[in-house]
Write a protein that holds these residues in place. Structure first.
Motif, PDB file in Angstrom:
ATOM      1  N   ILE A  69       0.836  -1.200   0.000  1.00  0.00           N
ATOM      2  CA  ILE A  69       0.000   0.000   0.000  1.00  0.00           C
ATOM      3  C   ILE A  69       0.869   1.248   0.000  1.00  0.00           C
ATOM      4  O   ILE A  69       1.784   1.388   0.814  1.00  0.00           O
ATOM      5  CB  ILE A  69      -0.939   0.005   1.217  1.00  0.00           C
ATOM      6  CG1 ILE A  69      -1.821  -1.252   1.191  1.00  0.00           C
ATOM      7  CG2 ILE A  69      -1.801   1.258   1.235  1.00  0.00           C
ATOM      8  CD1 ILE A  69      -2.767  -1.366   2.357  1.00  0.00           C
ATOM      9  N   SER A  70       0.577   2.145  -0.932  1.00  0.00           N
ATOM     10  CA  SER A  70       1.262   3.430  -1.033  1.00  0.00           C
ATOM     11  C   SER A  70       0.234   4.546  -0.886  1.00  0.00           C
ATOM     12  O   SER A  70      -0.961   4.335  -1.110  1.00  0.00           O
ATOM     13  CB  SER A  70       1.984   3.552  -2.380  1.00  0.00           C
ATOM     14  OG  SER A  70       2.888   2.479  -2.580  1.00  0.00           O
ATOM     15  N   PHE A  71       0.724   5.752  -0.555  1.00  0.00           N
ATOM     16  CA  PHE A  71      -0.186   6.836  -0.196  1.00  0.00           C
ATOM     17  C   PHE A  71       0.073   8.114  -0.988  1.00  0.00           C
ATOM     18  O   PHE A  71       1.221   8.459  -1.299  1.00  0.00           O
ATOM     19  CB  PHE A  71      -0.048   7.160   1.298  1.00  0.00           C
ATOM     20  CG  PHE A  71      -0.317   5.984   2.189  1.00  0.00           C
ATOM     21  CD1 PHE A  71      -1.611   5.626   2.525  1.00  0.00           C
ATOM     22  CD2 PHE A  71       0.729   5.212   2.660  1.00  0.00           C
ATOM     23  CE1 PHE A  71      -1.858   4.532   3.326  1.00  0.00           C
ATOM     24  CE2 PHE A  71       0.492   4.119   3.471  1.00  0.00           C
ATOM     25  CZ  PHE A  71      -0.808   3.774   3.800  1.00  0.00           C
ATOM     26  N   ASN A  72      -1.007   8.799  -1.306  1.00  0.00           N
ATOM     27  CA  ASN A  72      -0.986  10.156  -1.847  1.00  0.00           C
ATOM     28  C   ASN A  72       0.001  10.300  -3.009  1.00  0.00           C
ATOM     29  O   ASN A  72      -0.242   9.765  -4.083  1.00  0.00           O
ATOM     30  CB  ASN A  72      -0.712  11.158  -0.728  1.00  0.00           C
ATOM     31  CG  ASN A  72      -1.853  11.192   0.283  1.00  0.00           C
ATOM     32  OD1 ASN A  72      -3.007  10.949  -0.057  1.00  0.00           O
ATOM     33  ND2 ASN A  72      -1.552  11.490   1.534  1.00  0.00           N
ATOM     34  N   LEU A  73       1.120  10.973  -2.813  1.00  0.00           N
ATOM     35  CA  LEU A  73       2.076  11.190  -3.899  1.00  0.00           C
ATOM     36  C   LEU A  73       2.840   9.931  -4.282  1.00  0.00           C
ATOM     37  O   LEU A  73       3.478   9.891  -5.337  1.00  0.00           O
ATOM     38  CB  LEU A  73       3.071  12.290  -3.516  1.00  0.00           C
ATOM     39  CG  LEU A  73       2.474  13.682  -3.303  1.00  0.00           C
ATOM     40  CD1 LEU A  73       3.556  14.656  -2.835  1.00  0.00           C
ATOM     41  CD2 LEU A  73       1.826  14.194  -4.582  1.00  0.00           C
ATOM     42  N   CYS A  74       2.803   8.919  -3.431  1.00  0.00           N
ATOM     43  CA  CYS A  74       3.454   7.624  -3.728  1.00  0.00           C
ATOM     44  C   CYS A  74       4.894   7.843  -4.182  1.00  0.00           C
ATOM     45  O   CYS A  74       5.302   7.394  -5.263  1.00  0.00           O
ATOM     46  CB  CYS A  74       2.668   6.861  -4.789  1.00  0.00           C
ATOM     47  SG  CYS A  74       0.925   6.618  -4.408  1.00  0.00           S
ATOM     48  N   ILE A  75       5.681   8.514  -3.352  1.00  0.00           N
ATOM     49  CA  ILE A  75       7.025   8.913  -3.769  1.00  0.00           C
ATOM     50  C   ILE A  75       7.970   7.727  -3.938  1.00  0.00           C
ATOM     51  O   ILE A  75       9.040   7.882  -4.526  1.00  0.00           O
ATOM     52  CB  ILE A  75       7.632   9.937  -2.784  1.00  0.00           C
ATOM     53  CG1 ILE A  75       7.886   9.301  -1.411  1.00  0.00           C
ATOM     54  CG2 ILE A  75       6.740  11.162  -2.658  1.00  0.00           C
ATOM     55  CD1 ILE A  75       8.665  10.208  -0.464  1.00  0.00           C
ATOM     56  N   LYS A  76       7.575   6.562  -3.453  1.00  0.00           N
ATOM     57  CA  LYS A  76       8.413   5.372  -3.605  1.00  0.00           C
ATOM     58  C   LYS A  76       7.846   4.410  -4.648  1.00  0.00           C
ATOM     59  O   LYS A  76       8.126   3.209  -4.620  1.00  0.00           O
ATOM     60  CB  LYS A  76       8.569   4.665  -2.258  1.00  0.00           C
ATOM     61  CG  LYS A  76       9.334   5.489  -1.224  1.00  0.00           C
ATOM     62  CD  LYS A  76      10.751   5.797  -1.699  1.00  0.00           C
ATOM     63  CE  LYS A  76      11.502   6.687  -0.740  1.00  0.00           C
ATOM     64  NZ  LYS A  76      12.894   6.946  -1.188  1.00  0.00           N
ATOM     65  N   ALA A  77       7.100   4.936  -5.609  1.00  0.00           N
ATOM     66  CA  ALA A  77       6.485   4.089  -6.632  1.00  0.00           C
ATOM     67  C   ALA A  77       7.523   3.314  -7.434  1.00  0.00           C
ATOM     68  O   ALA A  77       7.261   2.201  -7.900  1.00  0.00           O
ATOM     69  CB  ALA A  77       5.627   4.941  -7.564  1.00  0.00           C
ATOM     70  N   ALA A  78       8.712   3.875  -7.607  1.00  0.00           N
ATOM     71  CA  ALA A  78       9.753   3.205  -8.389  1.00  0.00           C
ATOM     72  C   ALA A  78      10.216   1.903  -7.741  1.00  0.00           C
ATOM     73  O   ALA A  78      10.801   1.047  -8.419  1.00  0.00           O
ATOM     74  CB  ALA A  78      10.940   4.143  -8.582  1.00  0.00           C
ATOM     75  N   LEU A  79       9.970   1.741  -6.443  1.00  0.00           N
ATOM     76  CA  LEU A  79      10.396   0.528  -5.748  1.00  0.00           C
ATOM     77  C   LEU A  79       9.382  -0.608  -5.872  1.00  0.00           C
ATOM     78  O   LEU A  79       9.714  -1.767  -5.605  1.00  0.00           O
ATOM     79  CB  LEU A  79      10.622   0.827  -4.259  1.00  0.00           C
ATOM     80  CG  LEU A  79      11.617   1.930  -3.899  1.00  0.00           C
ATOM     81  CD1 LEU A  79      11.686   2.088  -2.386  1.00  0.00           C
ATOM     82  CD2 LEU A  79      12.994   1.630  -4.471  1.00  0.00           C
TER      83      LEU A  79
END
Length: 236
Positions: A69-79
């Motif tokens: 689960i990622s949140f809002n801007l999802c700044i770690k999407a690359a991982l």
């Protein structure tokens, strides 16, 4: 005619009723997402914490049986990995009527476009009339669970009011509730929720949220030690 004996007595205080109190907590989840959660071995919440490294994420060994689960801007999407189920949660900004992190970033859309990707969206804290898409979970402000509603602090020490639970806390409490009430057997884990970097916005009751996390059946994964220059970089 004399007034009744209780004419001058104060009226009994009414219990605080928050918007969204009558929503169906379980039914708001799309059936496909409920099925993924029912089969999940682990549900892992990834904070928008700039201190999270590739090594921190890789150490989790995320696989096909996990929901990440990622949140809002999802700044770690690359991982993130396409093999797992990926749930993207976006909180509502009531004053300006938009959801944080939408439209989704390129990293999120590229992941969702991969063949066989299992990606879902959850919108939380909505305060305006909306009609959700069939595969999108939508929760109104507030989700009627005690830790998010009647137990959540109202006033800050300076007299201003908290706006309510953070996006991550909303989902954390929801997922914990689902284990108890829907019988889901997954382990609940967090990465980066320990504030090793960045600043916390003052509108949420962070002390309350942290204390709840300490007392819950949630595994808090510590980040790997960082070099001195990374500590200096992320302290700004």
């Amino acid at each position: 005619m004399p007034p009744p004996s209780n004419h001058d007595s104060a009226a009994p205080s009414e219990p605080l009723v928050l918007p969204g109190a009558d929503q169906d907590v379980f039914g708001a989840l799309p059936p496909a997402l409920r099925q993924c959660l029912a089969k999940a071995a682990r549900v892992i919440l990834i904070a928008n914490n700039p201190a999270i490294s590739q090594a921190d994420f890789d150490a989790l060994g995320v696989g096909a049986d996990d929901v990440v689960i990622s949140f809002n801007l999802c700044i770690k999407a690359a991982l993130l990995k396409p093999e797992s189920v990926n749930l993207f949660v976006h909180g509502f900004n009531a004053p300006d009527c938009y959801f944080f992190g939408l439209p989704a970033s390129t990293g999120v859309t590229q992941l969702a476009a991969q063949p066989g990707a299992r990606c879902f969206t959850l919108l939380v804290g909505c305060a305006v009339p909306l009609c959700p898409l069939p595969d999108v979970a939508l929760y109104w402000d507030r989700i009627p669970l005690p830790a998010l509603a009647e137990h959540y602090p109202v006033d800050r020490p300076n007299g201003k009011r908290f706006v309510g639970p953070s996006t991550g806390f909303n989902v954390l409490v929801l997922l914990d509730w689902l284990r108890a009430h829907a019988g889901y057997p997954y382990r609940l884990m967090t990465l980066g929720f320990s504030n090793e970097a960045g600043k916390l916005w003052g509108g949420h009751a962070w002390d309350y949220e942290r204390n709840w996390l300490l007392g819950a059946d949630v595994e808090v994964i510590a980040l790997k030690p960082r070099s001195w220059w990374r500590k200096l970089l992320f302290s700004k």
